[in-house]
Design a protein around this motif. Sequence first.
Motif, PDB file in Angstrom:
ATOM      1  N   THR A  95       0.834  -1.205   0.000  1.00 17.13           N
ATOM      2  CA  THR A  95       0.000   0.000   0.000  1.00 17.13           C
ATOM      3  C   THR A  95       0.865   1.250   0.000  1.00 17.13           C
ATOM      4  OG1 THR A  95      -1.635  -1.228   1.295  1.00 17.13           O
ATOM      5  CG2 THR A  95      -1.949   1.131   1.113  1.00 17.13           C
ATOM      6  N   LEU A  96       1.963   1.221   0.740  1.00 11.67           N
ATOM      7  CA  LEU A  96       2.912   2.340   0.726  1.00 11.67           C
ATOM      8  C   LEU A  96       3.426   2.581  -0.685  1.00 11.67           C
ATOM      9  CD1 LEU A  96       4.721   4.331   2.440  1.00 11.67           C
ATOM     10  CD2 LEU A  96       6.426   2.510   2.440  1.00 11.67           C
ATOM     11  N   ALA A  97       3.799   1.507  -1.370  1.00 12.49           N
ATOM     12  CA  ALA A  97       4.297   1.643  -2.738  1.00 12.49           C
ATOM     13  C   ALA A  97       3.209   2.157  -3.672  1.00 12.49           C
ATOM     14  CB  ALA A  97       4.836   0.296  -3.231  1.00 12.49           C
ATOM     15  N   LEU A  98       1.961   1.690  -3.485  1.00 12.01           N
ATOM     16  CA  LEU A  98       0.863   2.161  -4.330  1.00 12.01           C
ATOM     17  C   LEU A  98       0.629   3.654  -4.156  1.00 12.01           C
ATOM     18  CD1 LEU A  98      -1.611   1.729  -6.179  1.00 12.01           C
ATOM     19  CD2 LEU A  98      -2.923   1.179  -4.110  1.00 12.01           C
ATOM     20  N   GLY A  99       0.542   4.091  -2.896  1.00 13.29           N
ATOM     21  CA  GLY A  99       0.245   5.497  -2.647  1.00 13.29           C
ATOM     22  C   GLY A  99       1.398   6.412  -2.956  1.00 13.29           C
ATOM     23  N   TRP A 100       2.565   6.081  -2.390  1.00 15.65           N
ATOM     24  CA  TRP A 100       3.715   6.983  -2.534  1.00 15.65           C
ATOM     25  C   TRP A 100       4.424   6.801  -3.862  1.00 15.65           C
ATOM     26  CZ3 TRP A 100       9.341   6.555  -1.358  1.00 15.65           C
ATOM     27  CH2 TRP A 100       9.949   7.800  -1.297  1.00 15.65           C
ATOM     28  N   SER A 101       4.832   5.583  -4.162  1.00 22.47           N
ATOM     29  CA  SER A 101       5.653   5.355  -5.351  1.00 22.47           C
ATOM     30  C   SER A 101       4.851   5.490  -6.646  1.00 22.47           C
ATOM     31  CB  SER A 101       6.289   3.963  -5.289  1.00 22.47           C
ATOM     32  OG  SER A 101       7.039   3.800  -4.103  1.00 22.47           O
ATOM     33  N   ILE A 102       3.619   4.953  -6.672  1.00 21.31           N
ATOM     34  CA  ILE A 102       2.854   4.918  -7.923  1.00 21.31           C
ATOM     35  C   ILE A 102       1.982   6.160  -8.094  1.00 21.31           C
ATOM     36  CG2 ILE A 102       1.223   3.602  -9.329  1.00 21.31           C
ATOM     37  CD1 ILE A 102       3.907   2.204  -8.852  1.00 21.31           C
ATOM     38  N   LEU A 103       1.002   6.352  -7.195  1.00 18.49           N
ATOM     39  CA  LEU A 103       0.062   7.461  -7.389  1.00 18.49           C
ATOM     40  C   LEU A 103       0.763   8.818  -7.306  1.00 18.49           C
ATOM     41  CD1 LEU A 103      -3.088   6.220  -5.415  1.00 18.49           C
ATOM     42  CD2 LEU A 103      -2.737   6.321  -7.892  1.00 18.49           C
ATOM     43  N   GLU A 104       1.587   9.017  -6.295  1.00 16.66           N
ATOM     44  CA  GLU A 104       2.303  10.293  -6.211  1.00 16.66           C
ATOM     45  C   GLU A 104       3.266  10.454  -7.379  1.00 16.66           C
ATOM     46  OE1 GLU A 104       3.901  11.814  -2.632  1.00 16.66           O
ATOM     47  OE2 GLU A 104       2.466  10.776  -1.353  1.00 16.66           O
ATOM     48  N   GLY A 105       3.894   9.360  -7.807  1.00 14.19           N
ATOM     49  CA  GLY A 105       4.795   9.442  -8.959  1.00 14.19           C
ATOM     50  C   GLY A 105       4.068   9.816 -10.232  1.00 14.19           C
ATOM     51  N   VAL A 106       2.879   9.233 -10.458  1.00 20.78           N
ATOM     52  CA  VAL A 106       2.071   9.576 -11.639  1.00 20.78           C
ATOM     53  C   VAL A 106       1.642  11.035 -11.568  1.00 20.78           C
ATOM     54  CG1 VAL A 106      -0.129   9.148 -12.799  1.00 20.78           C
ATOM     55  CG2 VAL A 106       1.273   7.221 -12.054  1.00 20.78           C
ATOM     56  N   GLY A 107       1.183  11.475 -10.382  1.00 23.73           N
ATOM     57  CA  GLY A 107       0.775  12.870 -10.242  1.00 23.73           C
ATOM     58  C   GLY A 107       1.908  13.838 -10.529  1.00 23.73           C
ATOM     59  N   ALA A 108       3.073  13.539  -9.991  1.00 18.60           N
ATOM     60  CA  ALA A 108       4.234  14.407 -10.211  1.00 18.60           C
ATOM     61  C   ALA A 108       4.641  14.434 -11.680  1.00 18.60           C
ATOM     62  CB  ALA A 108       5.401  13.944  -9.351  1.00 18.60           C
ATOM     63  N   ALA A 109       4.468  13.304 -12.372  1.00 21.78           N
ATOM     64  CA  ALA A 109       4.825  13.256 -13.795  1.00 21.78           C
ATOM     65  C   ALA A 109       3.929  14.156 -14.627  1.00 21.78           C
ATOM     66  CB  ALA A 109       4.741  11.821 -14.306  1.00 21.78           C
ATOM     67  N   LEU A 110       2.722  14.436 -14.155  1.00 21.74           N
ATOM     68  CA  LEU A 110       1.840  15.400 -14.827  1.00 21.74           C
ATOM     69  C   LEU A 110       2.154  16.826 -14.385  1.00 21.74           C
ATOM     70  CD1 LEU A 110      -1.556  13.488 -14.558  1.00 21.74           C
ATOM     71  CD2 LEU A 110      -0.401  14.101 -16.693  1.00 21.74           C
ATOM     72  N   VAL A 111       2.451  17.000 -13.099  1.00 15.79           N
ATOM     73  CA  VAL A 111       2.627  18.348 -12.544  1.00 15.79           C
ATOM     74  C   VAL A 111       3.917  19.003 -13.015  1.00 15.79           C
ATOM     75  CG1 VAL A 111       3.049  19.640 -10.399  1.00 15.79           C
ATOM     76  CG2 VAL A 111       1.188  17.967 -10.518  1.00 15.79           C
ATOM     77  N   LEU A 112       5.036  18.298 -12.924  1.00 20.44           N
ATOM     78  CA  LEU A 112       6.339  18.953 -13.075  1.00 20.44           C
ATOM     79  C   LEU A 112       6.608  19.499 -14.478  1.00 20.44           C
ATOM     80  CD1 LEU A 112       8.417  16.614 -10.753  1.00 20.44           C
ATOM     81  CD2 LEU A 112       7.763  18.986 -10.333  1.00 20.44           C
ATOM     82  N   PRO A 113       6.353  18.730 -15.579  1.00 19.85           N
ATOM     83  CA  PRO A 113       6.567  19.342 -16.903  1.00 19.85           C
ATOM     84  C   PRO A 113       5.643  20.536 -17.133  1.00 19.85           C
ATOM     85  CG  PRO A 113       6.342  16.955 -17.089  1.00 19.85           C
ATOM     86  CD  PRO A 113       5.938  17.324 -15.702  1.00 19.85           C
ATOM     87  N   ALA A 114       4.397  20.417 -16.653  1.00 25.46           N
ATOM     88  CA  ALA A 114       3.471  21.542 -16.790  1.00 25.46           C
ATOM     89  C   ALA A 114       3.946  22.731 -15.975  1.00 25.46           C
ATOM     90  CB  ALA A 114       2.072  21.107 -16.345  1.00 25.46           C
ATOM     91  N   LEU A 115       4.543  22.451 -14.815  1.00 29.92           N
ATOM     92  CA  LEU A 115       5.002  23.521 -13.937  1.00 29.92           C
ATOM     93  C   LEU A 115       6.055  24.395 -14.618  1.00 29.92           C
ATOM     94  CD1 LEU A 115       5.772  23.085 -10.165  1.00 29.92           C
ATOM     95  CD2 LEU A 115       7.333  24.371 -11.598  1.00 29.92           C
ATOM     96  N   VAL A 116       7.060  23.770 -15.220  1.00 29.81           N
ATOM     97  CA  VAL A 116       8.117  24.577 -15.847  1.00 29.81           C
ATOM     98  C   VAL A 116       7.579  25.316 -17.067  1.00 29.81           C
ATOM     99  CG1 VAL A 116      10.050  23.210 -15.009  1.00 29.81           C
ATOM    100  CG2 VAL A 116       8.954  22.555 -17.128  1.00 29.81           C
TER     101      VAL A 116
END
Length: 532
Positions: A95-116
């Motif tokens: 569950t830790l890997a699902l929440g932190w590694s997967i879901l947060e990782g997917v969210g960050a992959a959308l946020v960061l390129p858009a951010l710059v």
Amino acid sequence: MRRWRPLAALAAAQFVMVLDQSVMNVSISTLVDDFDTTVPTIQAVITLYCLTMAMLMLTGAKIGDIVGRRRAFVAGLVVYGCGSAVTAVAQSVATLALGWSILEGVGAALVLPALVALVAGNFEGRERKAAFAVVGGVGGAGIAVGPILGGWATTTLTWRVVFLGEVVLVLLILLMTRTLADADRRGPVPRLDILGAVLSAAGLGTIVLGVLQSSTWGWVEPKDPPVEPFGFAPTLFVIAFGGMLLRAFAGWQRHREKGGRDPLVHLGLLGLPPLRAGVVGLLTQNLILMGVFFVIPLYLQLVLGLDALETGIRMLPASAAMFVTAAAGSWLSSRYPVRSIVRTGLVIAVVAVLVLLATVRPDLAGAVFALAMALLGVGMGLVVSQLGNVVQSSVDASGRSEAGGLQYTGCQLGSSLGVALVGAIVLAGLTGVFVSNVQADDRIAPEVSAQVGVAVESGVDFVATDRVRAAAQQAGLDRAAAEALVDDYQGAQIRSLKAGLLAAALLALASLAFTRELPHTAPSSAAIAAGP
């Protein structure tokens, strides 16, 4: 003030994206206890978080091109917030890997390129350079606050509080996004290259998997692998297969471009020398920083026995110095060539890591250790303060999202490789040195030495020496032999940690060769006034 309100939302998002990574680093030993697991397992979870971002960053950048950077930014924040909520209530490593590694990782992959892309789209000239410096500085603040906040929460409450706080921060940022103007997008709306997304993600993931598993599988001589191709460890075969997938990805991108179809990323961008140098620089900077930040908590917590808060305090000089130096990046780049600033940063980082290496011993060399950590922060801050603006200033508005994808792919690939590679060196070194120490120790009987060699054949976990002492006594060893085994294990810990730091120093030194394509002319008065 109204003009700078969009920057508040973007800077806050950058802060959240880097916060929990530094929180997890100081909570390694607590996570091991909470989930009844091992250091290599937590290493894998940390690596997977960075790797998920690296694998999906190009796809996230393209989605931003398709739906709009502001929409991608908002959608990514929602996914990230959901991941933080799942992480906060996780009761298992899965569950830790699902929440932190997967879901947060997917969210960050959308946020960061858009951010710059949004930073570049909402600001021009000198304001853009200042905005990138602020975002970089706030990212440094996240790294600075993370160890202290994570250490305090882990020691006095629970590390879960940080992730609940992230949910609240994400909600506040979502309210602030109404001040954001979408980044300019020219030309027709592109289409997503699904095969390219799969090939790039699979290639990067396979390479990092091979590096991560090298401590368990072995590099050439097999240790405990699931298969032994041609009698060798599968590590190099897995890495080579990942390289083949990336080569196929590059060929597929060229094929789509020739056919007039949208690629996942225009590889011609990497033909721009400043952009290429900026991406490589960000990769190496994150590899070095995350490698060191994986080693130091192991030393402070499992060798010296410090708790998470004490670990955060000892790491604060690096984080604080990185924040201050990164925030000064705009001022520095208006007076000195970017290449000179970055090279100076890398040299300072090499010196810092070498001093750290000398301080790794059974007792803490407080003042020298703090100085070395501060120097590391200065060096890393000088590097990171320049490269984001270099990458984004190399392209026009139409290429900023793809450039952001490449930029953060480099960052997160470097982070995942840093944890995987330096961690693998430490864990492999721990096993090898421990066995050698035991075999050379006259206090330990030959039959006991042989039993230890067999027991650790598949690898040794990085644990506190008290657990080694308890295991030795449980195995029926007398007090003298048990203490000898503990001494040998502690010596192996010190040697393996030094090997990891030495690898980080050598990587920092080697990365100087990739700085020659960075801008190297002193800024003129006109250029300073006009901005990039």
